[in-house]
Design an enzyme around this catalytic site. Structure first.
Site, PDB file in Angstrom:
ATOM      1  N   TYR A 183      46.353 -51.099  36.975  1.00  0.00           N
ATOM      2  CA  TYR A 183      45.344 -51.079  38.039  1.00  0.00           C
ATOM      3  C   TYR A 183      44.525 -49.794  37.921  1.00  0.00           C
ATOM      4  O   TYR A 183      44.207 -49.140  38.903  1.00  0.00           O
ATOM      5  CB  TYR A 183      46.026 -51.194  39.414  1.00  0.00           C
ATOM      6  N   GLN A 237      39.958 -50.335  34.208  1.00  0.00           N
ATOM      7  CA  GLN A 237      39.644 -51.749  33.999  1.00  0.00           C
ATOM      8  C   GLN A 237      40.452 -52.650  34.936  1.00  0.00           C
ATOM      9  O   GLN A 237      39.935 -53.643  35.449  1.00  0.00           O
ATOM     10  CB  GLN A 237      39.908 -52.159  32.545  1.00  0.00           C
ATOM     11  N   ARG A 294      54.321 -50.705  37.494  1.00  0.00           N
ATOM     12  CA  ARG A 294      55.708 -50.240  37.549  1.00  0.00           C
ATOM     13  C   ARG A 294      56.029 -49.933  39.011  1.00  0.00           C
ATOM     14  O   ARG A 294      55.134 -49.641  39.798  1.00  0.00           O
ATOM     15  CB  ARG A 294      55.979 -49.029  36.660  1.00  0.00           C
ATOM     16  N   GLU A 302      48.291 -46.796  23.982  1.00  0.00           N
ATOM     17  CA  GLU A 302      49.417 -46.227  23.243  1.00  0.00           C
ATOM     18  C   GLU A 302      50.775 -46.630  23.807  1.00  0.00           C
ATOM     19  O   GLU A 302      51.796 -46.415  23.160  1.00  0.00           O
ATOM     20  CB  GLU A 302      49.287 -44.694  23.158  1.00  0.00           C
ATOM     21  N   LYS A 336      31.710 -54.111  28.256  1.00  0.00           N
ATOM     22  CA  LYS A 336      31.185 -52.930  27.554  1.00  0.00           C
ATOM     23  C   LYS A 336      30.759 -51.886  28.572  1.00  0.00           C
ATOM     24  O   LYS A 336      29.610 -51.449  28.596  1.00  0.00           O
ATOM     25  CB  LYS A 336      30.007 -53.329  26.650  1.00  0.00           C
ATOM     26  N   GLY A 365      35.291 -49.280  34.097  1.00  0.00           N
ATOM     27  CA  GLY A 365      35.700 -50.209  35.142  1.00  0.00           C
ATOM     28  C   GLY A 365      34.874 -50.148  36.414  1.00  0.00           C
ATOM     29  O   GLY A 365      34.522 -51.178  36.991  1.00  0.00           O
ATOM     30  N   ASP A 369      34.840 -49.688  17.853  1.00  0.00           N
ATOM     31  CA  ASP A 369      35.170 -48.891  19.037  1.00  0.00           C
ATOM     32  C   ASP A 369      35.741 -47.529  18.626  1.00  0.00           C
ATOM     33  O   ASP A 369      35.307 -46.488  19.112  1.00  0.00           O
ATOM     34  CB  ASP A 369      36.182 -49.658  19.896  1.00  0.00           C
ATOM     35  N   GLU A 410      33.804 -43.792  19.100  1.00  0.00           N
ATOM     36  CA  GLU A 410      34.327 -42.678  19.898  1.00  0.00           C
ATOM     37  C   GLU A 410      34.655 -41.461  19.035  1.00  0.00           C
ATOM     38  O   GLU A 410      34.497 -40.331  19.473  1.00  0.00           O
ATOM     39  CB  GLU A 410      35.512 -43.113  20.784  1.00  0.00           C
ATOM     40  N   GLU A 420      21.567 -24.746  27.603  1.00  0.00           N
ATOM     41  CA  GLU A 420      20.794 -25.356  26.514  1.00  0.00           C
ATOM     42  C   GLU A 420      21.584 -26.390  25.717  1.00  0.00           C
ATOM     43  O   GLU A 420      21.031 -27.386  25.270  1.00  0.00           O
ATOM     44  CB  GLU A 420      20.265 -24.270  25.566  1.00  0.00           C
TER      45      GLU A 420
HETATM   46  P1  NDP Z   1      43.909 -46.576  32.797  1.00  0.00           P
HETATM   47  O1  NDP Z   1      44.581 -45.403  32.155  1.00  0.00           O
HETATM   48  O2  NDP Z   1      42.732 -46.330  33.681  1.00  0.00           O
HETATM   49  O3  NDP Z   1      44.970 -47.414  33.655  1.00  0.00           O
HETATM   50  C1  NDP Z   1      46.213 -47.726  33.123  1.00  0.00           C
HETATM   51  C2  NDP Z   1      47.046 -48.473  34.136  1.00  0.00           C
HETATM   52  O4  NDP Z   1      48.314 -48.763  33.521  1.00  0.00           O
HETATM   53  C3  NDP Z   1      47.355 -47.715  35.415  1.00  0.00           C
HETATM   54  O5  NDP Z   1      47.230 -48.589  36.486  1.00  0.00           O
HETATM   55  C4  NDP Z   1      48.799 -47.275  35.248  1.00  0.00           C
HETATM   56  O6  NDP Z   1      49.396 -47.263  36.524  1.00  0.00           O
HETATM   57  C5  NDP Z   1      49.357 -48.415  34.428  1.00  0.00           C
HETATM   58  N1  NDP Z   1      50.528 -48.052  33.650  1.00  0.00           N
HETATM   59  C6  NDP Z   1      50.706 -47.014  32.810  1.00  0.00           C
HETATM   60  N2  NDP Z   1      51.907 -47.050  32.239  1.00  0.00           N
HETATM   61  C7  NDP Z   1      52.522 -48.156  32.715  1.00  0.00           C
HETATM   62  C8  NDP Z   1      53.794 -48.763  32.503  1.00  0.00           C
HETATM   63  N3  NDP Z   1      54.684 -48.221  31.649  1.00  0.00           N
HETATM   64  N4  NDP Z   1      54.076 -49.906  33.167  1.00  0.00           N
HETATM   65  C9  NDP Z   1      53.190 -50.469  34.016  1.00  0.00           C
HETATM   66  N5  NDP Z   1      51.985 -49.939  34.255  1.00  0.00           N
HETATM   67  C10 NDP Z   1      51.650 -48.804  33.625  1.00  0.00           C
HETATM   68  O7  NDP Z   1      43.523 -47.595  31.602  1.00  0.00           O
HETATM   69  P2  NDP Z   1      42.087 -48.212  31.260  1.00  0.00           P
HETATM   70  O8  NDP Z   1      41.698 -49.158  32.326  1.00  0.00           O
HETATM   71  O9  NDP Z   1      41.156 -47.129  30.845  1.00  0.00           O
HETATM   72  O10 NDP Z   1      42.431 -49.012  29.914  1.00  0.00           O
HETATM   73  C11 NDP Z   1      43.099 -50.266  29.936  1.00  0.00           C
HETATM   74  C12 NDP Z   1      42.668 -51.057  28.713  1.00  0.00           C
HETATM   75  O11 NDP Z   1      41.270 -51.346  28.817  1.00  0.00           O
HETATM   76  C13 NDP Z   1      42.854 -50.356  27.390  1.00  0.00           C
HETATM   77  O12 NDP Z   1      43.198 -51.320  26.431  1.00  0.00           O
HETATM   78  C14 NDP Z   1      41.460 -49.804  27.091  1.00  0.00           C
HETATM   79  O13 NDP Z   1      41.217 -49.621  25.711  1.00  0.00           O
HETATM   80  C15 NDP Z   1      40.613 -50.933  27.639  1.00  0.00           C
HETATM   81  N6  NDP Z   1      39.237 -50.577  27.981  1.00  0.00           N
HETATM   82  C16 NDP Z   1      38.997 -49.523  28.816  1.00  0.00           C
HETATM   83  C17 NDP Z   1      37.710 -49.223  29.188  1.00  0.00           C
HETATM   84  C18 NDP Z   1      37.450 -48.143  30.179  1.00  0.00           C
HETATM   85  O14 NDP Z   1      36.310 -48.060  30.620  1.00  0.00           O
HETATM   86  N7  NDP Z   1      38.378 -47.334  30.601  1.00  0.00           N
HETATM   87  C19 NDP Z   1      36.553 -49.984  28.658  1.00  0.00           C
HETATM   88  C20 NDP Z   1      36.925 -51.138  27.873  1.00  0.00           C
HETATM   89  C21 NDP Z   1      38.228 -51.382  27.531  1.00  0.00           C
HETATM   90  P3  NDP Z   1      50.360 -46.103  37.062  1.00  0.00           P
HETATM   91  O15 NDP Z   1      50.133 -44.884  36.221  1.00  0.00           O
HETATM   92  O16 NDP Z   1      49.958 -45.933  38.490  1.00  0.00           O
HETATM   93  O17 NDP Z   1      51.725 -46.666  36.913  1.00  0.00           O
HETATM   94 MG    MG Z   2      37.823 -46.821  22.891  1.00  0.00          MG
HETATM   95 MG    MG Z   3      14.684 -26.533  26.103  1.00  0.00          MG
END
Ligand code: NDP
Ligand code: MG
Ligand code: MG
Length: 330
Positions: free
Chosen positions: A25, A28, A48, A84, A131, A134, A191, A195, A227
């Site tokens: 949550y 994304q 979790r 990861e 793209k 979130g 991607d 980056e 600058e």
């Molecule tokens: P975030 O780091 O924002 O959110 C990760 C979520 O995973 C949190 O809600 C965290 O909750 C939860 N989490 C972490 N570890 C665990 C676990 N062991 N068990 C259950 N829940 C867990 O991730 P993003 O939204 O940035 O990225 C998610 C995916 O979307 C990735 O694959 C990323 O590449 C992709 N993506 C992301 C974009 C972006 O704009 N950020 C754009 C396009 C794709 P908590 O820590 O509260 O437990």
């Molecule tokens: Mg990326």
């Molecule tokens: Mg200038």
């Protein structure tokens, strides 16, 4: 030409009567889960037990369960956990519930493309990737619009994988803007390259190199900060709105002449050659292996470099200067 799908190509009804587990949550997860729910779909958020976001998701009106319970209930499982850790969570908490005919999905192809997750043959595997960050996904959906997205199918067991993917894309608003067809390989490699070479790695080093050059030559760090870092936003906004031409139209003729004359002396043929090597290391799995190994040993190099970078002079000067900018968020 790349194929683009719109609202008319997607049928939301394919998801009627199906339960969608959105795992995570964060950036994304919160955007996709809420938008799917507002599209009338049946969503459970998987977290979790001790997650600080549990109460937040419930306050947003969503059903929440621990990851294994969410996966057991769901027909479609969208993994929006940090890339990861996906491999480990998949093996322990998702795979046991990934029974025949279910769909496993992602918003980034890393774990499938680099073999960190190998799903059984009897499920659909696809990705729907907005793209955009979130919060913008959610804001555009709430305004009745959408952000562009990508769709790719890795495995089509039911024969409907792409249709289900497009229905999901519609559920988060992406088909309003347009959804581009790609592959897990293309999405993942472009991607990572973007980056590393341009957006994060390229830009950070460019900023620091410019800053260091001015400071070494005796100019005030504050001036160097303005600058080489602060003004970047203005330039990027112009490029974002109207391409390089719009930026060059807006800056002075002197700046535009300097751009043409000096840019190629900064990004030289040597830099372009290095970009090709960087791309090769993404393609042949070198980067992915290094990143996965780094995580296995709990990130000693990652954490050390992160700390060093946070202590760079530009960060110290910047923190001071940004205090003088009341419009910036704390
Ligand atoms: P975030 O780091 O924002 O959110 C990760 C979520 O995973 C949190 O809600 C965290 O909750 C939860 N989490 C972490 N570890 C665990 C676990 N062991 N068990 C259950 N829940 C867990 O991730 P993003 O939204 O940035 O990225 C998610 C995916 O979307 C990735 O694959 C990323 O590449 C992709 N993506 C992301 C974009 C972006 O704009 N950020 C754009 C396009 C794709 P908590 O820590 O509260 O437990
Ligand atoms: Mg990326
Ligand atoms: Mg200038």
């Amino acid at each position: 030409m790349v194929k683009v799908y719109y609202d008319a190509d997607a049928n939301l009804e394919l998801l009627n009567g199906k339960k969608i587990a959105v795992l995570g949550y964060g950036s994304q997860g919160h955007a996709q889960a809420q938008s799917l729910k507002d599209s009338g779909l049946d969503v459970v958020v998987g977290l979790r037990k001790d997650s600080a976001r549990w109460a937040k998701a419930e306050a947003d009106g969503l059903q929440v369960a621990i990851v294994p319970e969410a996966c057991a209930q769901a027909d479609v499982i969208q993994i929006l956990l940090p890339d990861e850790i996906q491999g480990r969570v998949y093996a322990e908490e998702i795979e046991p519930y990934l029974t025949e005919g279910k769909a496993l999905m992602f918003s980034h192809g890393f774990n499938i493309h680099f073999g960190q997750i190998v799903p059984p043959k009897n499920v659909d595997v696809f990705l729907v990737a907005p793209k955009s960050p979130g919060h913008l996904v959610r804001r555009m959906y709430a305004e009745g619009k959408g952000v562009p997205g990508l769709v790719a199918v890795h495995q089509d067991y039911t024969g409907r994988a792409k249709d289900i993917a497009l229905a999901y894309a519609k559920g988060i608003g992406c088909t309003k803007a347009g959804v581009f067809e790609t592959s897990f390989k293309e999405e993942t490699e472009t991607d990572l390259f973007g980056e590393q070479a341009v957006l994060c790695g390229g830009v950070s080093e460019l900023i620091k190199a410019g800053f260091d050059t001015l400071v070494e030559a005796g100019y005030a760090p504050e001036m160097a900060y303005f600058e080489c870092l602060h003004e970047l936003k203005l330039i990027v906004d112009l490029i974002y709105e109207g391409g390089l031409s719009r930026m060059r139209y807006s800056v002075s003729n002197t700046a535009e002449y300097g751009d043409y004359m000096i840019g190629p002396r900064i990004i030289t043929e040597e830099t372009r050659q290095e970009m090709r090597y960087v791309l090769q290391e993404i393609q042949d799995g070198t980067f992915a292996r290094n990143w996965m190994l780094e995580n296995q040993v709990k990130g000693p190099q990652f954490n050390a470099i992160r700390k060093m970078e946070q202590e760079h002079q530009i960060e110290e000067v910047g923190a001071e200067l940004r205090r003088m900018m009341p419009w910036l968020k704390k």
